[in-house]
Scaffold this motif. Sequence first.
Motif, PDB file in Angstrom:
ATOM      1  N   ILE A  65      -7.547  41.322  35.175  1.00  0.00           N
ATOM      2  CA  ILE A  65      -6.990  41.870  35.726  1.00  0.00           C
ATOM      3  C   ILE A  65      -7.441  43.689  35.848  1.00  0.00           C
ATOM      4  N   THR A  73       1.959  38.466  42.029  1.00  0.00           N
ATOM      5  CA  THR A  73       2.651  39.183  43.362  1.00  0.00           C
ATOM      6  C   THR A  73       1.776  39.295  44.578  1.00  0.00           C
ATOM      7  N   ALA A  77      -8.877  41.960  41.862  1.00  0.00           N
ATOM      8  CA  ALA A  77      -8.510  40.917  41.200  1.00  0.00           C
ATOM      9  C   ALA A  77      -6.634  41.578  40.895  1.00  0.00           C
ATOM     10  N   ARG A  78      -6.345  40.340  41.996  1.00  0.00           N
ATOM     11  CA  ARG A  78      -4.638  40.294  41.836  1.00  0.00           C
ATOM     12  C   ARG A  78      -4.192  39.036  41.774  1.00  0.00           C
ATOM     13  N   LEU A  79      -2.673  38.951  41.139  1.00  0.00           N
ATOM     14  CA  LEU A  79      -1.593  38.502  40.553  1.00  0.00           C
ATOM     15  C   LEU A  79      -1.102  37.507  41.576  1.00  0.00           C
ATOM     16  N   ASP A  94       6.884  49.510  31.859  1.00  0.00           N
ATOM     17  CA  ASP A  94       7.839  49.208  32.705  1.00  0.00           C
ATOM     18  C   ASP A  94       8.623  47.680  32.020  1.00  0.00           C
ATOM     19  N   GLY A 103      -6.906  49.280  42.092  1.00  0.00           N
ATOM     20  CA  GLY A 103      -5.767  50.698  41.885  1.00  0.00           C
ATOM     21  C   GLY A 103      -6.524  50.695  40.402  1.00  0.00           C
ATOM     22  N   LEU A 104      -6.116  48.924  39.650  1.00  0.00           N
ATOM     23  CA  LEU A 104      -6.654  49.394  38.049  1.00  0.00           C
ATOM     24  C   LEU A 104      -8.411  49.326  38.151  1.00  0.00           C
ATOM     25  N   ASN A 150       2.473  51.197  40.661  1.00  0.00           N
ATOM     26  CA  ASN A 150       2.296  49.817  40.131  1.00  0.00           C
ATOM     27  C   ASN A 150       3.545  49.066  39.280  1.00  0.00           C
ATOM     28  N   GLY A 210      -0.817  44.735  48.402  1.00  0.00           N
ATOM     29  CA  GLY A 210      -2.026  46.095  47.237  1.00  0.00           C
ATOM     30  C   GLY A 210      -2.512  45.264  47.768  1.00  0.00           C
ATOM     31  N   VAL A 211      -3.684  46.000  47.170  1.00  0.00           N
ATOM     32  CA  VAL A 211      -5.574  45.778  47.640  1.00  0.00           C
ATOM     33  C   VAL A 211      -6.192  45.215  46.745  1.00  0.00           C
ATOM     34  N   GLY A 212      -5.357  45.555  45.353  1.00  0.00           N
ATOM     35  CA  GLY A 212      -6.759  44.669  44.169  1.00  0.00           C
ATOM     36  C   GLY A 212      -7.754  45.850  43.215  1.00  0.00           C
ATOM     37  N   LYS A 264       5.698  49.334  41.948  1.00  0.00           N
ATOM     38  CA  LYS A 264       6.074  48.212  42.972  1.00  0.00           C
ATOM     39  C   LYS A 264       6.082  47.014  42.351  1.00  0.00           C
ATOM     40  N   TYR A 265       5.570  46.693  41.157  1.00  0.00           N
ATOM     41  CA  TYR A 265       5.740  45.467  40.477  1.00  0.00           C
ATOM     42  C   TYR A 265       7.099  45.150  39.859  1.00  0.00           C
TER      43      TYR A 265
HETATM   44  P1  ADP Z   1      -2.644  46.165  43.489  1.00  0.00           P
HETATM   45  O1  ADP Z   1      -1.603  46.716  43.086  1.00  0.00           O
HETATM   46  O2  ADP Z   1      -3.446  47.071  44.673  1.00  0.00           O
HETATM   47  O3  ADP Z   1      -2.540  44.720  44.449  1.00  0.00           O
HETATM   48  P2  ADP Z   1      -4.074  47.300  40.849  1.00  0.00           P
HETATM   49  O4  ADP Z   1      -5.500  46.777  40.991  1.00  0.00           O
HETATM   50  O5  ADP Z   1      -3.495  47.752  40.462  1.00  0.00           O
HETATM   51  O6  ADP Z   1      -4.467  46.892  42.114  1.00  0.00           O
HETATM   52  O7  ADP Z   1      -3.519  45.895  40.063  1.00  0.00           O
HETATM   53  C1  ADP Z   1      -3.959  44.807  40.552  1.00  0.00           C
HETATM   54  C2  ADP Z   1      -2.817  43.511  40.240  1.00  0.00           C
HETATM   55  O8  ADP Z   1      -2.373  43.344  38.547  1.00  0.00           O
HETATM   56  C3  ADP Z   1      -1.606  43.607  40.788  1.00  0.00           C
HETATM   57  O9  ADP Z   1      -1.923  42.567  42.519  1.00  0.00           O
HETATM   58  C4  ADP Z   1      -0.582  42.758  40.445  1.00  0.00           C
HETATM   59  O10 ADP Z   1      -0.670  41.393  40.715  1.00  0.00           O
HETATM   60  C5  ADP Z   1      -1.185  43.189  38.782  1.00  0.00           C
HETATM   61  N1  ADP Z   1      -0.602  44.518  38.581  1.00  0.00           N
HETATM   62  C6  ADP Z   1      -0.908  45.512  38.348  1.00  0.00           C
HETATM   63  N2  ADP Z   1       0.837  46.244  37.677  1.00  0.00           N
HETATM   64  C7  ADP Z   1       0.982  45.481  37.372  1.00  0.00           C
HETATM   65  C8  ADP Z   1       2.534  45.623  36.353  1.00  0.00           C
HETATM   66  N3  ADP Z   1       2.991  46.791  36.308  1.00  0.00           N
HETATM   67  N4  ADP Z   1       3.193  44.373  36.676  1.00  0.00           N
HETATM   68  C9  ADP Z   1       3.056  43.342  36.896  1.00  0.00           C
HETATM   69  N5  ADP Z   1       1.902  43.402  37.379  1.00  0.00           N
HETATM   70  C10 ADP Z   1       0.866  44.174  37.065  1.00  0.00           C
END
Ligand code: ADP
Length: 710
Positions: free
Chosen positions: A648, A658, A653-655, A635, A667-668, A607, A663-665, A610-611
Amino acid sequence: MTSPSSNTNATIQPRSSEDSRMRLLYLVAREFNHSLDLTQTLHRVLIAMVRLVGAQNASVFVFDGQERLIKTVLVREGRVQESPPDSIQAVINEGLAGWVMRQRQSVLSQDVLQDERWYALPRDDDRPRHRSAICVPLLSHNELQGVLTITNAAPAYFDTGDLTLLEAIAEQAATAVRNARLHQVERRRHDVFGALIRVSEQLSSHFNEHELINELLEILIPILPHDQSGFYFWNSNHYLSLYAARNIPNYGELMALQVKLYPDDFAEPILTRYEAVYTNSLQAENSWFKDVADRQCHSWIGVPLIANQRLLGVLTIASHNADTYEAADLELLRIIANQAAVALTNARSLTLLHDAAEQYVRLFEENSDLILVITPDGNIRDVNRKTCQIFRRPKDALVGSNLILLSRNLRDVLESLRDQLNSAQEVTTEVDIKDAYGHEIPVEITAKQISYEGEVAIQWVGRDITVRRELAKMRRDFINMIVHDLRGPVGAMVNAVQMIDFLLTGPEEMFSREETGELTRLAIHSSRFVTDLIDSMLDISKHESGSFPLKVSTTSVDKLLRDAHSQVIPHASSKSITLSFADVSQDTLINLDHHLVRRVIVNLVDNAIKYTPGGGQVVVAVEWSEEHLIVHVSDNGPGIPPDKKQTIFEKFARLRETADIQGVGLGLAFCKIAVEAHQGQIWLESEINKGSTFSFSIPRTLEEQIFDDD
Ligand code: ADP
């Protein structure tokens, strides 16, 4: 009148003069003609007789139509005796009065001690109270109305003149008794009629079951003589239970009982044949009701309450007196019970109707769907609370207005569905309406024609399908994202394998060990990404179905970090991200699920890479507290708004910021589940435009526990 007879030889000694006899006759005639109260009249007549004829004791036994004793009037030694002794019935059965009754003949006895028809009552002293006696029947219209007796303690006290006088008095008394009885019957008929009217008026004005039954017991008080009354419900499981009572001892305890009658209980026909039952000697009967009524009660009536050929309950009355009831009373109570049964059924139906109406209003008002009732041309007749909330208008303002004022879309739907609605079909369609704030709400409308207050109307039920639509969109997005996320690594994998194949099977000079190795690592990395994504999805679903077993084993933190590092390197180098992993001594050991925690670290680092824009920095640091191992992944990317710090970690949940990045939402969400399964915690510190640090802790005290593979 029969001729006087004498069967004693004692000398007749007339004591009453002609004059006093005439006076007595006059007095008696006047009494009987002017008085309405029979008992009082008889008392006065007897006292006059004692005075004017010289009798010391006088009595009248009055009988009903069946020659059963209904009244006793006694004057003993010149004084009225209020309560007749219990032995009266023996006198009637075995004594002179009985003989006169049966023979319908007068008797002048000069010495009753010599007369075997005389029944001598036991006395406290030896002095006989009666020696001379005259006993005459009270006959009217050939019916025996009673027996009149006078006695004197002296033998041969009365003469035939007294006998004639007594017969004359008896004739008048018989007429008076008969008239009184006829009057009583008439009055009773009148009372019963009045009572029935009262019963029907009073019962039909009660719609509450409890009030009605208590009123029923009250109504009975002046109608039928009784000391106790009770009402029992007949339950569907064939038990009687006392529901209301008057003067029943231990009423409270009895209320709690569910009762079955004794075998062969005399009151059983009430339950089995729906018959009314009565007794005038309750204590001699085999009955459970005897226990309820108590020892004082002798007369008892029980009647069934029947509605629609179904037994509702049993009404009982009981009297302390013996011989209180006759068939007519039974009949009267039965009629009252029938009226009560009708009133009870009405009350129950009304309660049901009332409950149903209330339930309907509740369902209508509190429904989470919008409900509108409109006329075929769109005028609103009724709306529920939800509709008022959505359009932010009070019910008064909506009812009477036209649908078009609420929503043009609804009006259009009404027009487009008109034909189908006319054919009384139920129609379902989707439409977007605007709420009072101008927000669009997708609604699924189900409309059908109904009858509303006797007129044709259309009922609309509108279900807010925002969530359903969001879910459908989510599902679509999810599939798109998965496809997207998988296509890249799977494509890379296929390409790498094809290239390796080409290098291995091509001319020897094409083969390069380094290149083949790099392609192999790329294929491995991509396949791991795919399996990790699939594993995350599986783990989340396992967690949701309640089983998320850990495979905790002793592992070196150094190895954990190295495994994660090797997995994220290609990703970092593809974006020119500087990646730095903490240096950890090889012999730092901890118990955890290596596979899961590696994936947590990989997810967080992936993540971060990626971000974070290209050229950025990602640092993995390790910290040991007394109780935990803590891993930080930092980061210098865009950061995460403070209000999203918790959400999050939720699934999908996704922002918004971003959204353009794949992304699928999940991972976290996976990281949180995996860390919490280790009894650890995961958290975020972040500053917009400066970067984010995701940290998680794993307790150092986890027990090793290895599960068999599924
Ligand atoms: P995905 O990455 O597949 O969207 P995640 O559950 O890993 O799903 O993350 C959820 C959301 O949290 C991401 O879509 C992103 O908007 C935000 N996010 C996660 N990690 C970071 C990060 N290091 N910096 C900024 N935003 C992040």
